[in-house]
Every structure is written in C-alpha cells, then in structure tokens.
Design a protein around this motif. Structure first.
Motif, PDB file in Angstrom:
ATOM      1  N   TYR A 166       0.861  -1.188   0.000  1.00  0.00           N
ATOM      2  CA  TYR A 166       0.000   0.000   0.000  1.00  0.00           C
ATOM      3  C   TYR A 166       0.896   1.236   0.000  1.00  0.00           C
ATOM      4  CZ  TYR A 166      -3.164   3.653   1.532  1.00  0.00           C
ATOM      5  OH  TYR A 166      -3.872   4.824   1.604  1.00  0.00           O
ATOM      6  N   GLN A 196       0.650   5.568  -0.303  1.00  0.00           N
ATOM      7  CA  GLN A 196      -0.185   6.772  -0.402  1.00  0.00           C
ATOM      8  C   GLN A 196       0.699   8.014  -0.349  1.00  0.00           C
ATOM      9  OE1 GLN A 196      -1.860   8.822   2.753  1.00  0.00           O
ATOM     10  NE2 GLN A 196      -3.955   8.833   1.943  1.00  0.00           N
ATOM     11  N   ARG A 244      -4.216  13.753  -3.532  1.00  0.00           N
ATOM     12  CA  ARG A 244      -3.585  12.534  -3.021  1.00  0.00           C
ATOM     13  C   ARG A 244      -3.522  11.499  -4.134  1.00  0.00           C
ATOM     14  NH1 ARG A 244      -6.141  11.777   3.066  1.00  0.00           N
ATOM     15  NH2 ARG A 244      -5.907  13.945   3.643  1.00  0.00           N
ATOM     16  N   SER A 262      -2.660   7.164  -4.607  1.00  0.00           N
ATOM     17  CA  SER A 262      -2.379   5.941  -3.854  1.00  0.00           C
ATOM     18  C   SER A 262      -2.366   4.740  -4.785  1.00  0.00           C
ATOM     19  CB  SER A 262      -3.410   5.730  -2.744  1.00  0.00           C
ATOM     20  OG  SER A 262      -4.688   5.559  -3.303  1.00  0.00           O
TER      21      SER A 262
END
Lengths: 159, 441
Positions: free
Chosen positions: B254, B256, B281, B283
């Motif tokens: 993951y 971000q 953002r 991700s």
C-alpha cells in the motif's frame, strides 16, 4: 517546531551521554564481514537460506529475508534503507548507482543490453510510455528523478 | 564541457590524502567503453545521427593503511562524435561517487568522507561530506551525515537547481532480536535559493520506518515520512510478505502520497502537479504471488490498483523466468495489461490502456555470449496514429580474456515518438578484481 527547539539541547545531551556510555561496550558488538566469502553466481536469484538457514544471531534479521526472490528484487528499497551495510557485502555501490544516481548517462538497459535477465527500469521505448506512467504514478518517477537524475526531465518539463 | 565545480575539491582532497602504502591493497577495476550509433527520425523533424562515446570507470581499493581503510570511485565521461546526443554539451561527465571509508572491526561502524549516497530510513541524498554509522548496545543503532549537496542541472531559465547548499541528517534505530526494527530518520537542507520562475521550496523531512517479522514466514515493513516545511504527512509506503510454503511468496503493498507534501521540492512539476493544492492525493494498492517450481522455472503474477484525483487504473499480468544448461541459457516471458482511461492518455487518445509483452533469451558461455530481447506495447487505441511501440534488440559478444569482453548490440523499433528508431553500440568491458576472495558484483 518551537517545542522541538526548546527540548533539543536536552535531547542532544541525553544522546551524547548515551553514545559515550555505549562506546565502552562497542568492542563486544559483532560486525558483518567486509565482503561475502564465496563468489555468487551471476544471473541466479540468490537464496541466502541455502547456506544460512536458521543462522539468525543477535539483532541480525533472518538471512532468508534477503533471499533475492522476485518480491525482494521489486521491493529492495525497503531493505536497502535499513540494511545497506548487508547489501554492500555483496554489491559495490556502482551496482546500485547504475540506476540510482545523480546524473545517468544512458539507460541501464542500454548499458547492459547483453543482460536482459537483469531487472532494469524503462526498457524499450519508454519515451512514449512515460507519458502514461507519469500521470498514473508520479511518485514512482519522483523517487529517482525528483531531486536527482533529472536532466532529461527538464529538457521538456519546465513547470 | 562542464567544468567541475569547487564541490569536487572535497572528494579530490580526500583522494590526495591517500596513504602511500598500498602494497597489500585489494584492488578491483571496472571499465566499460561504449560507442553508440543511433539514427532518430522524430515525427516532423529531420533525421539525426548520434554517435556518443562513453567511458565508465570504477575503482575499489580495499585493505589500505591498517587494513580497514578503502577507497571507492565511480564516474563516467562522454563525447559526442556527431550530432549532440541530448543536451547542449558536446562533452559531459559525472563523478558518481568518490569516497574513503574506514570500517571499524566491531559494531558495523564506519566513517565515510568524500562524495557518496546516503540511504538511511526515509533519507535518500547525495552529498560531498562525511558520514558515520554504528550499532550500539541494547539493539540500538545510529547514523549521521552532513555536507554539501551535490547539485544537479539548473532549472530552466535559472542559475540554480533549487537545492540548498548544505544538507545534514541521520537515523536512530532499535532492533529487537531478529524480530523487530524501528527507525526514526530525517534530513535538514539549508535554505533554498530564491528563484525567478519557481517558488522557493526548502527540503526538510522526518519519518519513521518499521520492519516486523513475528515469524520467519511473515514480514511487514514500510515507512511514513513527514514534510516539516508544509507540515503534513508526505508518504505512507508499506509492504507485507508472507511465505506460506518454502518457494511461494505472497506480497501485499500500500502506498499513499499527499502530493503537495511529497512532491514539494519537485520544482519542474510544481504547476503540472498543482502543488499549491494540499488536497491532492495519490495511492496504489496491490499484491503479487511468486512461485519457484524449480531453480530453473519461476512464475510471478501481480495486480495493482492506482487511484489519483483524476481517475483510477488497474494493472495485472504475469512473468515467467526459465533457465537451462546449468543456468547458461536464461529466458523470460511477460504479459501485463494496463486498464486506464482518457485522463492518463497520450494526446487525444480516448484511453491509456495498453498490453505489454516481453520475451528474451540469453546465452552466456566462457567464450561468447548472446541475447535477444523483444518488447511490445500494444495500445488499445492508437497513439499519434500508431498502434504500438515496439523494440527488438540483439546482442553478441566475445570474452577475449576472462576479464575483458567485446560486444555489440543492435536494435530496431517503431513507436509514436520517433516513428522509427535504429540503434547500435559497441561495448568493451573490463572487470578485474586483484584479490582471491568472493568479491562484489
């Protein structure tokens, strides 16, 4: 930030005292060898566990964590950021700097065109593909080209 | 030709300070000479003939002085023998690194001085300066660095690359047996220069990293960084590896990024990425499974989902690696598909989706070596009226001696960028280690 500035002298003093006390015990802490004693085969995914099974000692991480599986190779940045000294027992710095550098002369895949088995970034016509990949995941560009190795980027990207 | 700046004096001085007694030193030399021949036919522009000659050179000398001192050098120089290869310099060069290192016998302690890279926790910098690291009792470790930034190309219409001149920082870590490592790291760059066309942005970050392996078949690792200038989290990046079977590795990752905080010092893209906007953002989340059926046959399948403010995309596919004849023949096949919409597309193309196919095979013997590599990106919708971007490369070489080899590559490709690209090169490689140990690659 102001709070940090206020407590910084106390933190620095505590750190200094800790370091001086620690130095007295330093000789007892073992170190890694300068280089791996055996030559490792080129072009083979190294499996550290083959020879180092269950040899985890002290605070060393288990050797199997460093076996060069596809997952390790793809995510080696996580290991290099905390275990660079272990990497350097087998790899010269230049092995890393073929890709991770301040000013690259040619794509690593061109320099090592005779080694298609090695993982190298930007193979093929990446000049076209970066127009998609850069919009998709700019962080993947920034890691290598954000603050270094950006001469080629700036020939087109002015702002 | 670029004139080496005064910053080079720092590593140069350390080199001059080398002790004379190097008779027992272990020396390793890597030299690669490459002359490239390229013909580029850019869309709407006349053909260019490009013949750059490049010399890479590396030198590592260990066991100097009392046996714990070593010298490490690497760099390259290039001259364009025909049209300029990509910038305004007919000649160019770079000292990638050049430093002296003293390794203490205990505690993995060392001191470096000269030009080198720093990779510690969230810190990735190149400096002309000095660094120190050591393990400490009770599982602690400490590293610190400081010096002058190695500057890069000046920003467009500026007399600076936007970086401050000084940079220092370090990392403190704690390890508990072979189970847990926690780290805190940071760097502080001195004030950035004032620019005419770009905002003045300082580069100062702190962060933490973790490695946790409660069982040898499970690893969790990653880091979080914080931009102390914009006062916000910049990056979260975490990876989990699970090995349920001896040769099966499952991963989940993951990532971000809060774009203003993470890309803040990327001056060239300040407007492109809208870095004044603190809400953007991006991700990605994904995973992979790799299985080693035998030493000679390995399969990897992977999937990743990308999310940005403008849209999302998915990439999935698989790679196969095979080897034969005691690893002297190595080959691979790969297929991936990217599903991505118009928001990521090139030009007016209605989508950015494409198939990526790759196949290679290489043979390496004590006398000759050869390789063929084919890579094809097939667009779902045409890009500048081209259906694909492909390149085929063939390489053939001969070991004149175990340390010296000559080889040549030839490649041909068609793509939307250049329509047609023909490239060739001649390569002379010399790798010699004057010692009897395993050495390094």
């Amino acid at each position: 930030m102001k709070f940090f500035q206020q407590i910084f002298p106390a933190l620095a003093l505590a750190g200094l005292i800790m370091i001086v006390a620690a130095c007295a015990q330093m000789q007892a802490i073992p170190g890694l060898p300068v280089s791996h004693p055996e030559t490792l085969a080129a072009g083979q995914q190294v499996s550290c566990a083959e020879c180092h099974e269950d040899q985890q000692k002290g605070t060393l991480k288990a050797f199997d964590a460093f076996s060069h599986s596809p997952a390790f190779v793809k995510n080696h940045r996580f290991y290099a950021s905390s275990d660079e000294r272990l990497c350097s027992s087998c790899h010269k710095s230049s092995f890393c700097n073929d890709c991770h550098t301040n000013q690259v002369e040619m794509k690593p895949s061109i320099k090592y065109g005779n080694r298609p088995d090695r993982e190298m970034p930007h193979r093929g016509n990446y000049m076209t593909m970066h127009k998609i990949e850069g919009k998709l995941d700019p962080a993947s560009c920034y890691r290598c080209h954000g603050r270094a190795n950006n001469e080629r980027c700036m020939s087109c990207h002015h702002n | 030709m670029k004139i080496p700046s005064a910053r080079l004096m720092i590593p140069a001085c350390f080199l001059l300070a080398l002790p004379g007694a190097t008779l027992s030193a272990e020396i390793s030399v890597d030299a690669t000479s490459i002359v490239r021949f390229e013909q580029r036919a850019d869309t709407g522009v006349s053909k260019k003939d490009i013949i750059p000659a490049t010399q890479f050179f590396g030198l590592d000398a260990a066991k100097l002085a009392d046996g714990n001192l070593s010298l490490h050098l690497y760099g390259w120089g290039r001259g364009d023998l025909a049209d300029k290869s990509y910038n305004n310099d007919q000649f160019d060069g770079s000292l990638t690194y050049g430093y002296l290192q003293y390794r203490f016998k205990a505690a993995n302690a060392d001191v470096r001085a000269g030009r080198f890279f720093v990779h510690e926790g969230i810190v990735n910098e190149q400096i002309d300066g000095a660094s120190f690291r050591t393990d400490l009792p009770l599982g602690f470790g400490f590293s610190a660095f400081g010096g002058a930034n190695v500057h890069t190309q000046n920003l467009y219409n500026e007399n600076s690359d936007g970086k401050g001149d000084g940079n220092f920082g370090g990392r403190l870590n704690y390890r508990y047996r072979g189970v847990l490592e926690l780290g805190v790291s940071g760097q502080y760059e001195t004030n950035a220069p004032t620019l005419n066309n770009y905002p003045t942005v300082n580069h100062r970050t702190v962060g933490g990293d973790v490695w946790f392996s409660p069982h040898r078949s499970v690893e969790l690792m990653g880091h979080t960084s914080y931009n102390t200038v914009t006062k916000g989290v910049a990056e979260n990046s975490y990876l989990m590896n699970v090995k349920p079977l001896q040769h099966l590795v499952l991963t989940g990752e993951y990532n971000q990024h809060r774009e203003r905080n993470y890309f803040y010092t990327w001056a060239s893209f300040y407007k492109t990425l809208d870095l004044n906007n603190s809400n953007n953002r991006s991700s990605s989340i994904g995973g992979s499974a790799s299985y080693e059926f035998t030493k000679a046959f390995e399969v990897v399948a992977d999937y990743k989902h990308y999310t940005r403010e403008t849209g999302n995309a998915d990439r999935y596919g698989a790679d196969i690696k095979m080897s034969f004849l005691d690893n002297s023949v190595r080959s691979g096949l790969g297929y991936h598909y990217l599903r991505a919409g118009k928001e990521f597309a090139i030009g007016d193309s209605p989508s950015a989706s494409y198939h990526a196919l790759r196949a290679y095979v290489m043979h390496d013997t004590k006398t000759y070596f050869a390789a063929v590599d084919v890579l094809d990106y097939i667009f779902k919708d045409k890009v500048y009226n081209e259906r694909s971007a492909w390149e085929a490369m063939a390489s053939l070489g001969y070991h004149l001696t175990p340390a010296l080899a000559v080889s040549g590559d030839f490649s041909y490709g068609r793509n939307p960028q250049f329509t047609e690209e023909i490239k060739g090169l001649v390569r002379l490689t010399y790798n010699m280690t004057f010692d009897s140990k395993g050495g390094k690659k």
